[in-house]
Design an enzyme around this catalytic site. Structure first.
Site, PDB file in Angstrom:
ATOM      1  N   ARG A  28      14.337   3.973  14.063  1.00 48.12           N
ATOM      2  CA  ARG A  28      14.531   5.273  13.445  1.00 48.12           C
ATOM      3  C   ARG A  28      13.315   6.168  13.638  1.00 48.12           C
ATOM      4  O   ARG A  28      12.199   5.670  13.751  1.00 48.12           O
ATOM      5  CB  ARG A  28      14.851   5.137  11.960  1.00 48.12           C
ATOM      6  CG  ARG A  28      13.846   4.327  11.162  1.00 48.12           C
ATOM      7  CD  ARG A  28      14.550   3.685   9.970  1.00 48.12           C
ATOM      8  NE  ARG A  28      13.673   2.974   9.075  1.00 48.12           N
ATOM      9  CZ  ARG A  28      13.335   1.681   9.209  1.00 48.12           C
ATOM     10  NH1 ARG A  28      13.760   0.982  10.257  1.00 48.12           N
ATOM     11  NH2 ARG A  28      12.574   1.101   8.321  1.00 48.12           N
ATOM     12  N   CYS A  78       9.188  24.383   2.338  1.00 47.04           N
ATOM     13  CA  CYS A  78      10.141  23.840   1.369  1.00 47.04           C
ATOM     14  C   CYS A  78      10.570  24.970   0.435  1.00 47.04           C
ATOM     15  O   CYS A  78       9.900  26.010   0.352  1.00 47.04           O
ATOM     16  CB  CYS A  78       9.495  22.736   0.545  1.00 47.04           C
ATOM     17  SG  CYS A  78       9.037  21.299   1.530  1.00 47.04           S
ATOM     18  N   ARG A 131       2.762  15.506   1.776  1.00 43.37           N
ATOM     19  CA  ARG A 131       2.465  16.271   3.001  1.00 43.37           C
ATOM     20  C   ARG A 131       1.875  17.628   2.646  1.00 43.37           C
ATOM     21  O   ARG A 131       2.059  18.604   3.371  1.00 43.37           O
ATOM     22  CB  ARG A 131       3.737  16.435   3.840  1.00 43.37           C
ATOM     23  CG  ARG A 131       4.287  15.127   4.370  1.00 43.37           C
ATOM     24  CD  ARG A 131       5.216  15.293   5.567  1.00 43.37           C
ATOM     25  NE  ARG A 131       5.611  13.987   6.044  1.00 43.37           N
ATOM     26  CZ  ARG A 131       6.852  13.484   5.942  1.00 43.37           C
ATOM     27  NH1 ARG A 131       7.813  14.216   5.415  1.00 43.37           N
ATOM     28  NH2 ARG A 131       7.112  12.277   6.386  1.00 43.37           N
ATOM     29  N   LYS A 171       6.545   1.331   4.607  1.00 40.85           N
ATOM     30  CA  LYS A 171       6.807   1.099   3.188  1.00 40.85           C
ATOM     31  C   LYS A 171       6.887  -0.392   2.904  1.00 40.85           C
ATOM     32  O   LYS A 171       7.409  -1.144   3.719  1.00 40.85           O
ATOM     33  CB  LYS A 171       8.161   1.688   2.802  1.00 40.85           C
ATOM     34  CG  LYS A 171       8.178   3.174   2.702  1.00 40.85           C
ATOM     35  CD  LYS A 171       9.549   3.650   2.254  1.00 40.85           C
ATOM     36  CE  LYS A 171       9.567   5.160   2.230  1.00 40.85           C
ATOM     37  NZ  LYS A 171       9.152   5.769   3.507  1.00 40.85           N
ATOM     38  N   ARG A 195       7.753   5.514  13.467  1.00 35.98           N
ATOM     39  CA  ARG A 195       6.965   4.478  12.787  1.00 35.98           C
ATOM     40  C   ARG A 195       7.649   3.121  12.869  1.00 35.98           C
ATOM     41  O   ARG A 195       7.010   2.091  12.968  1.00 35.98           O
ATOM     42  CB  ARG A 195       6.807   4.883  11.312  1.00 35.98           C
ATOM     43  CG  ARG A 195       5.680   4.215  10.574  1.00 35.98           C
ATOM     44  CD  ARG A 195       5.685   4.559   9.080  1.00 35.98           C
ATOM     45  NE  ARG A 195       6.066   5.899   8.744  1.00 35.98           N
ATOM     46  CZ  ARG A 195       5.234   6.924   8.587  1.00 35.98           C
ATOM     47  NH1 ARG A 195       3.947   6.746   8.753  1.00 35.98           N
ATOM     48  NH2 ARG A 195       5.695   8.124   8.263  1.00 35.98           N
ATOM     49  N   CYS A 238       5.893  20.775  -4.553  1.00 32.59           N
ATOM     50  CA  CYS A 238       5.635  19.779  -5.588  1.00 32.59           C
ATOM     51  C   CYS A 238       4.125  19.552  -5.644  1.00 32.59           C
ATOM     52  O   CYS A 238       3.469  19.446  -4.602  1.00 32.59           O
ATOM     53  CB  CYS A 238       6.346  18.481  -5.229  1.00 32.59           C
ATOM     54  SG  CYS A 238       8.070  18.742  -4.767  1.00 32.59           S
ATOM     55  N   ASP A 289       4.049   3.355   0.148  1.00 29.45           N
ATOM     56  CA  ASP A 289       3.721   3.592   1.554  1.00 29.45           C
ATOM     57  C   ASP A 289       2.302   3.132   1.797  1.00 29.45           C
ATOM     58  O   ASP A 289       1.362   3.628   1.155  1.00 29.45           O
ATOM     59  CB  ASP A 289       3.862   5.083   1.888  1.00 29.45           C
ATOM     60  CG  ASP A 289       5.169   5.368   2.598  1.00 29.45           C
ATOM     61  OD1 ASP A 289       5.277   5.008   3.779  1.00 29.45           O
ATOM     62  OD2 ASP A 289       6.065   5.928   1.947  1.00 29.45           O
ATOM     63  N   ASP A 331       1.816   8.643  -3.651  1.00 26.88           N
ATOM     64  CA  ASP A 331       0.944   8.501  -2.476  1.00 26.88           C
ATOM     65  C   ASP A 331      -0.450   9.037  -2.774  1.00 26.88           C
ATOM     66  O   ASP A 331      -0.648   9.842  -3.686  1.00 26.88           O
ATOM     67  CB  ASP A 331       1.547   9.275  -1.293  1.00 26.88           C
ATOM     68  CG  ASP A 331       2.807   8.596  -0.783  1.00 26.88           C
ATOM     69  OD1 ASP A 331       2.774   7.377  -0.566  1.00 26.88           O
ATOM     70  OD2 ASP A 331       3.833   9.298  -0.624  1.00 26.88           O
ATOM     71  N   CYS A 369       2.822  16.514  -3.645  1.00 23.20           N
ATOM     72  CA  CYS A 369       3.407  16.354  -2.303  1.00 23.20           C
ATOM     73  C   CYS A 369       2.522  15.511  -1.382  1.00 23.20           C
ATOM     74  O   CYS A 369       1.327  15.773  -1.238  1.00 23.20           O
ATOM     75  CB  CYS A 369       3.623  17.723  -1.684  1.00 23.20           C
ATOM     76  SG  CYS A 369       4.244  17.616   0.000  1.00 23.20           S
TER      77      CYS A 369
HETATM   78  S1  SF4 Z   1       7.370  16.480  -1.875  1.00 21.76           S
HETATM   79 FE1  SF4 Z   1       6.480  17.939  -0.405  1.00 21.76          FE
HETATM   80  S2  SF4 Z   1       7.890  17.886   1.354  1.00 21.76           S
HETATM   81 FE2  SF4 Z   1       9.003  17.031  -0.431  1.00 21.76          FE
HETATM   82  S3  SF4 Z   1      10.066  18.806  -1.380  1.00 21.76           S
HETATM   83 FE3  SF4 Z   1       8.089  18.556  -2.445  1.00 21.76          FE
HETATM   84  S4  SF4 Z   1       6.743  19.950  -1.360  1.00 21.76           S
HETATM   85 FE4  SF4 Z   1       8.474  19.622   0.008  1.00 21.76          FE
END
Ligand code: SF4
Length: 353
Positions: A96, A105, A114, A319, A92, A109, A312, A275, A112
């Site tokens: 980097r 994971c 993603r 960001k 992006r 979360c 973001d 997000d 999340c």
């Molecule tokens: S935010 Fe998403 S990618 Fe990050 S630790 Fe939690 S579940 Fe995993």
């Protein structure tokens, strides 16, 4: 607080462990079918089931509100796909890249960003061939100064597999810095073995670990010890936290979190505005609220405790800092600068302006 011996992955297991009432299993199973659930023993043990507003529960226990996707929410809220030239790489910014080694994971979360691409239903990790192509891309692009291992959580890999990747990255001349984004030292501190710590030390290159943590209670004695193992090995530690309604959206909790991090030799790095991930509106605050919290932090907490509040930009534009502004131009003649109590003061322009 309940203790469990294994990671809880279904509503039925959450009910058996006393974390949700039995009569909510059916409705929460629907959420778990849509978005992955995982609570390690360390996380499950932190939840107080008697508190309907427990800040750890809000981060990890499924909620029926997740089944409502707002019009503004997106499957790929930060636009990873738009900037992915080869599988596993997100390029992006010029200097980097992200290298997404795994799609799983230790915990999932509820907010999340993603959530549509991480989870046990996804492909677990890059195949050796895909990893080879991702490493070849990094070798070919000499502008890449830093590689950020993220995903998925790179520290769910075995020490042997992680060390193999880190060694290959460290061998690339123009790659000077490796950064690992992880929640493992907090949510599964026993996993931070000496072998895993050794795997991260970047064989002649600088390696940074960026810890994802959102509430001071997550920094238990065991989590602090796991972070200390990294710091003692000479690995600089930074943090990233997500601003979450009902978790850390008051100045005292946020300030306590930042102080706890600094006490653990972890420099607060980013406070992310939530997000626009699907089904997460109930956990987002307004940007104005976040700016107010940043003002409160600046007044009452050490300079070491100040993260950068960032957002973001949807679609993958990167960001941007969105914290409060303390400087205002007054015509061409001077500036007004605000102190931490809200007082305003004149500041002269540069002599040659
Ligand atoms: S935010 Fe998403 S990618 Fe990050 S630790 Fe939690 S579940 Fe995993």
């Amino acid at each position: 607080m309940r203790s469990t011996e294994r990671t809880l992955r279904s509503a039925a297991q959450l009910a058996t462990s006393g974390l949700i009432p039995a009569d909510r299993v059916a409705e929460l199973e629907k959420v778990a079918e849509r978005y992955a659930v995982a609570l390690t023993p360390a996380v499950a043990g932190l939840i107080n089931p008697g508190n309907a507003n427990d800040p750890i529960a809000r981060q990890f226990l499924p909620d029926v509100a997740e089944l409502v996707t707002g019009q503004e929410e997106r499957v790929d809220p930060i636009g990873d796909d738009t900037h992915s030239p080869v599988e596993g790489i997100v390029h992006r910014y010029p200097d980097r890249v992200l290298l997404k080694l795994v799609h799983v994971c230790a915990v999932y979360c509820r907010f999340c960003f993603r959530r549509e691409t991480v989870g046990p239903g996804q492909k677990h990790a890059l195949t050796p061939e895909a990893l080879g192509r991702a490493l070849a891309y990094i070798r070919q692009h000499r502008e890449i100064w830093e590689v950020i291992l993220t995903g998925g959580d790179p520290l769910v890999l075995s020490p042997r597999r992680l060390e193999a990747v880190v060694k290959q990255l460290a061998a690339i001349d123009h790659v000077k810095v490796l950064r690992l984004h992880t929640r493992v030292p907090v949510v599964d501190p026993r996993r931070m073995t000496p072998a895993l710590v050794r795997a991260i030390t970047a064989f002649g290159k600088a390696a940074y670990v960026v810890l994802h943590v959102n509430h001071p209670r997550e920094l238990t004695r065991e989590a602090r010890a796991a972070c200390a193992r990294l710091a003692d090995a000479g690995i600089p530690l930074l943090s990233q936290s997500v601003l979450l309604k009902g978790v850390n959206d008051d100045a005292q909790t946020l300030g306590d979190l930042m102080r706890s991090l600094v006490e653990c030799r972890i420099k607060p790095y980013y406070l992310h505005h939530g997000d626009l991930a699907p089904g997460t509106a109930h956990l987002r605050t307004s940007i104005e609220h976040g700016q107010g919290l940043m003002r409160a932090l600046r007044g009452d907490f050490s300079g070491l405790c100040q993260p950068t509040y960032v957002l973001d930009i949807p679609g993958g534009q990167g960001k941007s800092p969105v914290g409060p502004n303390y400087l205002q131009a007054v015509g061409r003649a001077s500036y007004l600068v605000e102190d931490y109590r809200g007082g305003r003061h004149d500041y002269p322009p540069a002599a040659d302006s």
